[in-house]
Design a protein around this motif. Structure first.
Motif: not given
Length: 168
Positions: A60, A62, A67, A70, A73-74, A144, A150-151, A154-156
């Motif tokens: 992914n 970021h 961004q 998308t 998002h990543p 990642s 990264k925002q 965002h989930h890692i």
């Protein structure tokens, strides 16, 4: 660029190179399990492609550029050999930023705008997982990257290595 960032970039480049070599060694030892034939298309169906070969990397990204593509998002990506990639229907539109010294080449559908791939290194294409006919083959990221951008939303994946940047 200060020395710390330069050294960090070299370390990251070595780390990713070692990871790709590890995948290559594993692939060489057991070709049947790691060689894939993938198909995909854009949203409107005007562009269709096939990609065959070893998955060189997946993860992914970021970064801010991803961004933009998308919607915030990543971006989930698979790196595949360029020699195994071909468009089987349609021809992509191509975009390169003119204000950058070594811009990535981005290929997308001129009709619906779907971003299919990017090219930044010789011999490889970076496929966008959302364009695969079966995106479940991605499974989960092996890394990642560009966490510096990264925002908060965002989930890692906690099981995969993370990198603040990636040397380009």
């Amino acid at each position: 660029m200060n020395q710390e960032n330069h050294d960090n970039g070299r370390w990251l480049h070595r780390e990713l190179k070692d990871k790709i070599l590890t995948v290559h060694r594993r692939t060489t030892a057991n070709k049947k399990e790691t060689t894939m034939k993938l198909t995909g298309h854009c949203y409107c169906g005007e562009l269709k492609y096939e990609a065959e070969g070893e998955v060189l990397a997946k993860g992914n990204c970021h970064c801010r550029e991803c961004q933009y593509m998308t919607g915030g998002h990543p971006l989930a990506f698979l790196v595949m050999p360029e020699a195994g990639f071909k468009y089987v229907e349609g021809a992509p539109a191509i975009f390169r930023r003119s204000d950058l010294e070594n811009p990535r080449t981005r290929e997308f559908c001129a009709n619906c705008g779907t971003h299919i791939l990017s090219k930044s290194r010789p011999g490889a294409v970076v496929l966008k997982v959302g364009t695969l006919d079966d995106p479940s083959v991605f499974d989960k990221p092996d890394m990642s990257i560009f966490l510096i951008d990264k925002q908060p939303f965002h989930h890692i994946d906690e099981t995969a290595p993370t990198y603040e940047r990636m040397k380009t």
